[in-house]
Write an enzyme that holds these catalytic residues in place. Structure first.
Site, PDB file in Angstrom:
ATOM      1  N   SER A  19      -6.395   1.662   0.352  1.00  0.00           N
ATOM      2  CA  SER A  19      -5.816   1.815   1.682  1.00  0.00           C
ATOM      3  C   SER A  19      -4.588   0.911   1.715  1.00  0.00           C
ATOM      4  O   SER A  19      -3.697   0.771   1.020  1.00  0.00           O
ATOM      5  CB  SER A  19      -7.104   1.789   2.633  1.00  0.00           C
ATOM      6  OG  SER A  19      -6.555   1.832   3.834  1.00  0.00           O
ATOM      7  N   HIS A  46      -4.477   5.952   1.730  1.00  0.00           N
ATOM      8  CA  HIS A  46      -4.381   6.247   3.030  1.00  0.00           C
ATOM      9  C   HIS A  46      -2.762   5.810   3.478  1.00  0.00           C
ATOM     10  O   HIS A  46      -2.424   4.710   3.288  1.00  0.00           O
ATOM     11  CB  HIS A  46      -5.286   5.213   3.866  1.00  0.00           C
ATOM     12  CG  HIS A  46      -6.572   5.215   3.883  1.00  0.00           C
ATOM     13  ND1 HIS A  46      -7.701   4.569   3.951  1.00  0.00           N
ATOM     14  CD2 HIS A  46      -7.387   6.422   3.301  1.00  0.00           C
ATOM     15  CE1 HIS A  46      -8.890   5.214   3.657  1.00  0.00           C
ATOM     16  NE2 HIS A  46      -8.704   6.224   3.240  1.00  0.00           N
ATOM     17  N   ASP A 139     -13.985   3.299   4.001  1.00  0.00           N
ATOM     18  CA  ASP A 139     -13.851   4.570   3.433  1.00  0.00           C
ATOM     19  C   ASP A 139     -13.650   4.164   1.823  1.00  0.00           C
ATOM     20  O   ASP A 139     -13.330   3.363   1.167  1.00  0.00           O
ATOM     21  CB  ASP A 139     -12.748   5.356   3.669  1.00  0.00           C
ATOM     22  CG  ASP A 139     -12.588   6.565   3.256  1.00  0.00           C
ATOM     23  OD1 ASP A 139     -13.508   7.238   2.873  1.00  0.00           O
ATOM     24  OD2 ASP A 139     -11.400   7.028   3.068  1.00  0.00           O
TER      25      ASP A 139
END
Ligand SMILES: C[S@@+](CC[C@H](N)C(=O)[O-])C[C@H]1O[C@@H](n2cnc3c(N)ncnc32)[C@H](O)[C@@H]1O
Lengths: 199, 283
Positions: A19, A46, A139
């Site tokens: 991310s 992401h 995540d």
């Protein structure tokens, strides 16, 4: 099960997630994958929702494998790195083939690392390697645990040196047994494993 | 088959139970999820187990078979009722600039929005056709399998906090009017203009089990085919091919393609990036 295990022999696919800070981290990790690797690589990064995404343009010139953005129901080509398209989850389905979904975000993320990792663990089992890098949310933690539980090899970027340590730390909180490596060490290891000489 | 292959192909308990659940649902309720892409279906069923308080899929099956209300809850969790007005504005811009000049040549126009969810896509097309002066001669069939979604679509009422996105999308679609011309906001809700509804027919139709019901000039089916395996995708695309007039248009979702389908040859690419296809004159 002698063919699986913690050394990375018999790996058919690699899943990578990151991310915040992920473009830089993946720029070190993905180019390390050897052209001798006969499997496929799936990556979730992401990003703010936008289209078209520039990931292919950014990574293709740096990597030794082909780099593509996933299409729905695309048969999986060996020696290819697939990126999840922005605003869709990317999954590995039976076949194996790629599948996309417009299901709601998971951990505020679509694509979600958990969704990719869990689906890939289901299909590849012990022949999967999971790598989780820098990031500011959790995540990927459940997904990496699923890879481990299915018998796959797992590794996180060392939270002590990661650009943003939260993601790797969350994965280690769920299961502390993941291999922990600094970015350069991780790149070396991945390069050795994919060249067929696991350390 | 060597031992390794055998081990790989052996389904897990979850896979076995899921297969049985899908069979049970088909036999009891005539909804056919057996041809849905497994990986994402598994995820949604896993979520459903938690939400509905079941320990195993077998337990869920037991309850679903005896409780039609519970089946409706499961349907909501499994069918992904997520949508947005003018989602992917460039798609609607391409319809406006590239398809509308052709659509204009038809004295009457029929459009099929397949998998319309809660109605956002159908209202988007109705607004676009109104802006282009075509809505009066158009009929939009908007179909879905989820009756609860269809009821919300009929109502045409959306939370006002979604309007920022809808308005941005609408503007980026090259719209000559303002979205606020088409709704009135009150009590946190935006109620869309009833006159748009006059040219939309919402109805229950499954791409998995039903057949073609009309001849149309445009099919818009977005983010529905991704939930299907290839054989079911081919079935649905076969319906679109049959429903479309020669030279009619098919629009898919941003990441869906005819490239891996059995009907690819029946269509030509009209607008590659926006996934707009045209049925060949000979197909
Ligand atoms: C993600 S929504 C897409 C909504 C809208 N088309 C869009 O792109 O914003 C998917 C929809 O497909 C519907 N669907 C699922 N299976 C279907 C089937 N067999 N026949 C028709 N619709 C179906 C679901 O109920 C859901 O409303």
């Amino acid at each position: 099960m002698s063919r699986s295990g913690s050394h990375g022999a018999g790996v058919e696919a690699i899943v990578v997630g990151a991310s915040a800070g992920g473009i830089d981290a993946m720029s070190i990790v993905l180019p390390a994958i050897s052209e001798a690797f006969a499997g496929a690589v799936f990556a979730v990064l992401h990003l703010p929702r936008e289209r078209p995404s520039l990931l292919v343009e950014i990574f293709a010139p740096k990597c030794r494998l082909a780099v593509r953005e996933a299409e729905d129901k695309e048969p999986i080509d060996a020696r290819t790195i697939y990126f999840a398209p922005p605003d869709y989850h990317m999954l590995v389905d039976r076949g194996p083939a790629l599948a996309l979904s417009a299901d709601p975000p998971v951990h505020f993320s679509r694509p979600s690392i958990d969704v990719l990792f869990e689906s890939a663990a289901d299909v590849y089992g012990p022949r999967l390697m999971g790598v989780l890098l820098t990031g500011a949310n959790e995540d990927g933690a459940a997904g990496l645990e699923a890879v481990h539980r299915a018998g796959g090899v797992t590794c996180v970027e060392d939270p002590a040196t990661a650009a943003v340590p939260f993601m790797a730390a969350a994965a280690l909180r769920r299961w502390p047994g993941h291999r922990v490596l600094s970015l350069p060490a991780l790149a070396d290891w991945l390069s050795a494993v994919t060249a067929g000489n696991p350390a | 088959m060597d031992a390794e292959v055998a081990r790989r192909e052996r389904p897990s308990e979850f896979d076995i139970e899921l297969q049985l659940l899908l069979d049970a649902i088909f036999l009891k309720y005539h909804y056919d999820f057996r041809g849905y892409a497994r990986a994402s279906l598994k995820r949604r069923v896993t979520v459903a187990l938690t939400r509905l308080g079941c320990a195993t899929v077998s337990q869920l099956q037991d309850r679903v078979l005896r409780d039609a209300a519970l089946f409706q809850s499961l349907l909501d969790l499994v069918t992904v009722p997520v949508s947005e007005m003018f989602r992917d504005p460039a798609y609607f811009r391409a319809i406006r600039t590239d398809l509308v000049p052709v659509l204009r040549t038809y004295p009457s126009l029929k459009v099929w929005v397949a998998g319309c969810s809660t109605g956002e896509e159908a209202y988007s097309l109705a607004i676009l056709l109104r802006e282009e002066g075509l809505l009066d001669r158009a009929l939009i069939y908007a179909t879905d399998i989820n009756l609860a979604s269809l009821a919300r679509a009929e109502a045409g009422v959306y939370e006002v906090d979604r309007l920022t996105t809808f308005t941005d999308n609408h503007r980026q679609s090259g719209a000559p009017t303002s979205l606020s011309d088409y709704y009135t906001a009150a009590y946190g809700r935006a109620v869309f203009d009833r006159s748009l509804r006059a040219n939309i027919v919402f109805s229950d139709h499954s791409l998995a089990t039903d057949s073609v019901f009309a001849e149309v000039q445009l099919v818009s089916c977005r983010n529905v085919l991704i939930y299907f395996t290839s054989p079911l995708q081919n079935r649905a695309l076969g319906l679109f091919r049959e429903a479309l007039v020669p030279g009619g248009f098919l629009g898919l979702g941003a990441k869906e393609t005819l490239r891996f389908s059995a009907h690819g040859d029946a269509f030509s690419e009209r607008h590659r990036t926006e996934r707009l296809y045209q049925k060949r004159m000979t197909a």
